[in-house]
Structures are given as C-alpha cells and as structure tokens.
Write an enzyme that holds these catalytic residues in place. Structure first.
Site, PDB file in Angstrom:
ATOM      1  N   GLN A 160       1.110  -1.288   0.129  1.00  0.00           N
ATOM      2  CA  GLN A 160       0.072  -0.119  -0.135  1.00  0.00           C
ATOM      3  C   GLN A 160       0.850   1.291  -0.073  1.00  0.00           C
ATOM      4  O   GLN A 160       1.584   1.504   0.934  1.00  0.00           O
ATOM      5  CB  GLN A 160      -1.079  -0.060   1.209  1.00  0.00           C
ATOM      6  CG  GLN A 160      -1.716   1.386   1.427  1.00  0.00           C
ATOM      7  CD  GLN A 160      -2.591   1.314   2.649  1.00  0.00           C
ATOM      8  OE1 GLN A 160      -2.569   0.075   3.249  1.00  0.00           O
ATOM      9  NE2 GLN A 160      -3.130   2.271   2.836  1.00  0.00           N
ATOM     10  N   SER A 206       0.675   6.512   2.619  1.00  0.00           N
ATOM     11  CA  SER A 206       1.419   7.436   3.481  1.00  0.00           C
ATOM     12  C   SER A 206       2.603   8.152   2.960  1.00  0.00           C
ATOM     13  O   SER A 206       3.198   7.559   2.126  1.00  0.00           O
ATOM     14  CB  SER A 206       1.765   6.920   4.882  1.00  0.00           C
ATOM     15  OG  SER A 206       0.652   6.195   5.549  1.00  0.00           O
ATOM     16  N   GLU A 244     -12.321  -3.316   4.286  1.00  0.00           N
ATOM     17  CA  GLU A 244     -11.447  -4.599   5.003  1.00  0.00           C
ATOM     18  C   GLU A 244     -11.583  -4.372   6.668  1.00  0.00           C
ATOM     19  O   GLU A 244     -11.006  -3.560   7.408  1.00  0.00           O
ATOM     20  CB  GLU A 244      -9.826  -3.869   4.943  1.00  0.00           C
ATOM     21  CG  GLU A 244      -8.917  -4.558   5.353  1.00  0.00           C
ATOM     22  CD  GLU A 244      -7.308  -4.031   5.341  1.00  0.00           C
ATOM     23  OE1 GLU A 244      -6.370  -4.653   4.943  1.00  0.00           O
ATOM     24  OE2 GLU A 244      -7.173  -2.930   5.774  1.00  0.00           O
ATOM     25  N   ASN A 282      -3.695   8.031  16.881  1.00  0.00           N
ATOM     26  CA  ASN A 282      -5.144   7.801  17.774  1.00  0.00           C
ATOM     27  C   ASN A 282      -5.457   9.526  17.955  1.00  0.00           C
ATOM     28  O   ASN A 282      -6.637   9.548  18.111  1.00  0.00           O
ATOM     29  CB  ASN A 282      -4.626   7.123  19.108  1.00  0.00           C
ATOM     30  CG  ASN A 282      -4.610   5.585  18.837  1.00  0.00           C
ATOM     31  OD1 ASN A 282      -4.833   5.198  17.750  1.00  0.00           O
ATOM     32  ND2 ASN A 282      -4.464   4.923  19.981  1.00  0.00           N
ATOM     33  N   GLU A 283      -4.783  10.114  18.494  1.00  0.00           N
ATOM     34  CA  GLU A 283      -5.058  11.657  18.280  1.00  0.00           C
ATOM     35  C   GLU A 283      -5.763  12.233  17.433  1.00  0.00           C
ATOM     36  O   GLU A 283      -6.613  12.994  17.351  1.00  0.00           O
ATOM     37  CB  GLU A 283      -3.786  12.726  18.804  1.00  0.00           C
ATOM     38  CG  GLU A 283      -2.839  12.196  19.841  1.00  0.00           C
ATOM     39  CD  GLU A 283      -2.055  11.098  19.829  1.00  0.00           C
ATOM     40  OE1 GLU A 283      -1.545  10.663  20.998  1.00  0.00           O
ATOM     41  OE2 GLU A 283      -1.870  10.316  18.733  1.00  0.00           O
TER      42      GLU A 283
END
Length: 403
Positions: free
Chosen positions: A127, A130, A249, A376-377
């Site tokens: 993938q 990013s 997914e 997570n933030e």
C-alpha cells in the site's frame, strides 16, 4: 448485536482451524513483526496461495474469480481469527485492499489480469498511501502524477515519496495514490494506480525500527512511468476508490480480539511463573482490569460485526475499535514487562530474557499500533467531528495561523 455464532459458521470455523493446523508456515517468533524475513517469503507466498485455493480468501470476490455467493458475510472474519489464534503468518501483503479496489472500480481487463495473480500470490501487493508529511492527513499527499501522451500510449509520470510501506521490500505491485490535479480541493484531484514495484525509477529503502526489524520502508518514485491502463477507477477519483477499499477491510478487526486474548493468556502464565506475583492484590486487580477490557473489546467487535450484517455501521465504529485495541495492547505488554522487574530491561538478544524477549518486542511494537492506520490523536478528532457532530477543528494555513 452478534454475541453468538451459528452452527454453519462454527462448522466453517472447524474446517478453517484444521486447514490452518495442517498448512500454516509455523508460528511467528516475534509477536509484533508484520513483514517476514526474506528467507520466509517463499513459504508464506505458498501459504497465501493455498488459502485462496481452499476458498478461504477472496470469499466475497466475483464468482468467476473464485468467490462464493453463498458464503456467510462473517467467514472472512473467522479465517482471520483462526490464523491469529494459531499465531502464524497472515496472508502477505495488501492484497485485500488492492483486490477490493480492482473489483469495485477496475476494468474487466484489470480484473482478469490482477485477480488471478493475487490468488496465486504471484503478485504481492503493498500500500503506497502515507507520505512523510501526509500520514494521518492522507489528503495532504504530494506525490505527483502527470499525464503524458494520448490513447493506448498514454502514461502517467510519477515523482514523490511514500513511507511506512509494509512489505515494500517484498512487493511486486503497489496500490498507489498520487495527485493528478494540484489545483483541485484536497480530497479531489487524487488518482489510484496499480504500480509495478520492479519498474525503473522505483527505489525501496528499508526503515529500521526500534524493535530492530525492518517491517516498513520508504519508497522513492523518480520519473516512474505508469501506463494509463493501470489507473484504478477514474482519473481524479482516487480518494473515493481508497476510502471504499479501506472501508471493506473488516476482517482484521476480529483478528485483533484474538490477538489480545492471546496476549492476556501469556500475561496470566507469566504472572503464574513469577514468584509472589499472584499473592499481590494489586497484580491480581490489574490483570482483572485488563481481562475486563479484553472482553469489552470483544463486545465492541461483536457490535461492529452486527452493524455490518444489518447495514447500520456508524462512522466512528472502526475508529473507536482501533483506538481501544491499540491502547489496550500497549497496556497489556507494558504490564508484562513490569511483572518481570529488572529483567524487563533485557532485550531479545539476551539469553536470559523471558520468553526469548517476546514481551520487549511486543511492547516496543505496541507504540506502532497507536500510529498505524491513523494516529490515535487524529482519530479522536475524527470521532468528534464525524461521529458526534462537533464543530470541526480549525485548519491552519501554511503560515501557521488559525483560519
């Protein structure tokens, strides 16, 4: 909410469990590692191909490419759970993401070419989303793809950099997002491509992590030419392609619950073998709290699966599940190290490390789970905005002043 299974699904589970026991390529020796060492790749490719051949992967594909129209929607989750329960290697690469994109948005020629090669594991996919400055904020990606030529000779010339690419060092193909219209709004002007990872101009550089492994990679794209026929979906519609494939997914969520239960079981065994540990009420209370949270995670998974079955999924479901799993996984491994006292400072290479250093490795890797798939933030902000309908966080322009 689905808290119980069906006889048919449990019969399928028994079949999967027997198949995994017979054909799996051994137990993963390090708990956090997601990309195998090169010498393991032939066996894991063969294992992945067997899973497809047995009808345990690609279950929801079109029938002509090996799918089964009568399959229960939760069968992929059962397969993921049983692979996790055996603590063996999952299917290698990002094939589930890539195949979802090709099936829904690809041309018939793309399906006929790519899907059989995924089934045989002739092609391992990675993938390529990013970037160094566009991880959690994927819409900020800067990799450029410029169209050259027309008709059957048309190509897109790609320049840019990707990062945190799992299995990039093993991949034959890449599921790439690149910006094709720099003047379009952030979520527009992005196109999805199938990229030949062995082609000219593609350079993969392993990233060595704190665990000592190289699961992730940087990928540099310098004048890479991608045929226009390898565009997945429509030009400038890549954001929709990516979000759709990511949304499909779901099986990995179920596997996370099994992984947490395995860590909890290891933690209890560690406490039993640690002199005096279970005589300490604080230790017992902490293990009890962690065990309760593991059960909460299982309930959250059941709720998400139930909503999926009934078409009532909520925007925050996957985000909440990822946050809860990653933080609980960290707390489990952290307490496993603290139970060891000063021995928790040893590394995997020390012959006196408990369980060959698996706790140290798992604890270091647990931090990655709080970042991978969106920090997570950032996910908490998305939950607030999309799930709770709170006002959007002010965006900051390039000069750093709130707008």
């Amino acid at each position: 909410m689905r808290l119980t299974s069906t006889p048919e699904l449990e019969a399928f589970r028994r079949k999967v469990r027997a198949f995994v026991a017979e054909h799996a390529p051994g137990v993963k020796t390090r708990s956090g590692v997601r990309a195998p060492d090169p010498e393991l790749m032939p066996a894991i490719r063969e294992w992945t191909a067997k899973l497809y051949e047995e009808g345990l992967l690609g279950i929801d594909w079109p029938v002509e490419y090996g799918g089964r129209p009568d399959a229960h929607p939760l069968e992929p989750s059962v397969v993921a759970e049983e692979i996790a329960r055996a603590r063996t290697w999952p299917p290698v690469g990002a094939a589930s993401l890539a195949s979802a994109a090709v099936i829904e948005f690809g041309t018939e020629a793309q399906r006929a070419h790519f899907l059989p090669r995924i089934r045989s594991c002739e092609d391992v996919w990675c993938q390529l989303f990013s970037e160094p400055e566009a991880g959690s904020d994927l819409a900020a990606l800067r990799t450029r793809a410029v169209r050259r030529g027309e008709g059957t000779d048309a190509v897109f010339v790609v320049d840019g950099q990707k990062v945190w690419t799992t299995n990039g060092q093993h991949a034959d193909m890449g599921y790439l997002l690149a910006r094709t219209d720099p003047d379009a709004p952030r979520h527009k002007g992005i196109t999805a491509f199938a990229l030949d990872m062995r082609g000219p101009g593609v350079e993969v550089r392993p990233l060595r992590e704190i665990t000592g492994t190289t699961d992730f990679n940087e990928v540099f794209l310098d004048g890479v030419r991608i045929p226009a026929a390898n565009v997945i979906g429509e030009v400038n519609d890549g954001w929709r392609v990516a979000m759709s494939s990511l949304g499909r997914e779901r099986s990995g969520v179920a596997a996370r619950g099994v992984e947490l239960l395995a860590v909890l079981e290891d933690l209890v065994r560690l406490a039993e073998r640690t002199p005096g540990a279970l005589d300490d009420s604080a230790v017992r209370q902490t293990i009890g709290e962690l065990a309760a949270r593991v059960q909460v995670n299982a309930a959250m998974t059941g709720l998400a699966q139930s909503r999926m079955l009934h078409g009532t999924e909520q925007p925050a479901d996957a985000l909440l599940g990822k946050i809860f799993f990653s933080e609980l996984n960290h707390d489990l491994t952290d307490f496993g190290l603290r139970l060891q006292g000063t021995d928790g400072l040893l590394t995997e290479d020390d012959p006196e490390a408990v369980a060959d250093g698996r706790w140290q490795d798992a604890h270091l890797y647990s931090r990655a789970y709080t970042i991978a798939g969106g920090a997570n933030e950032v996910l908490r902000t998305q939950i607030a905005e999309r799930g709770l309908g709170l006002p959007r966080e002010p965006r900051r322009p390039a000069d750093g002043r709130a707008s």
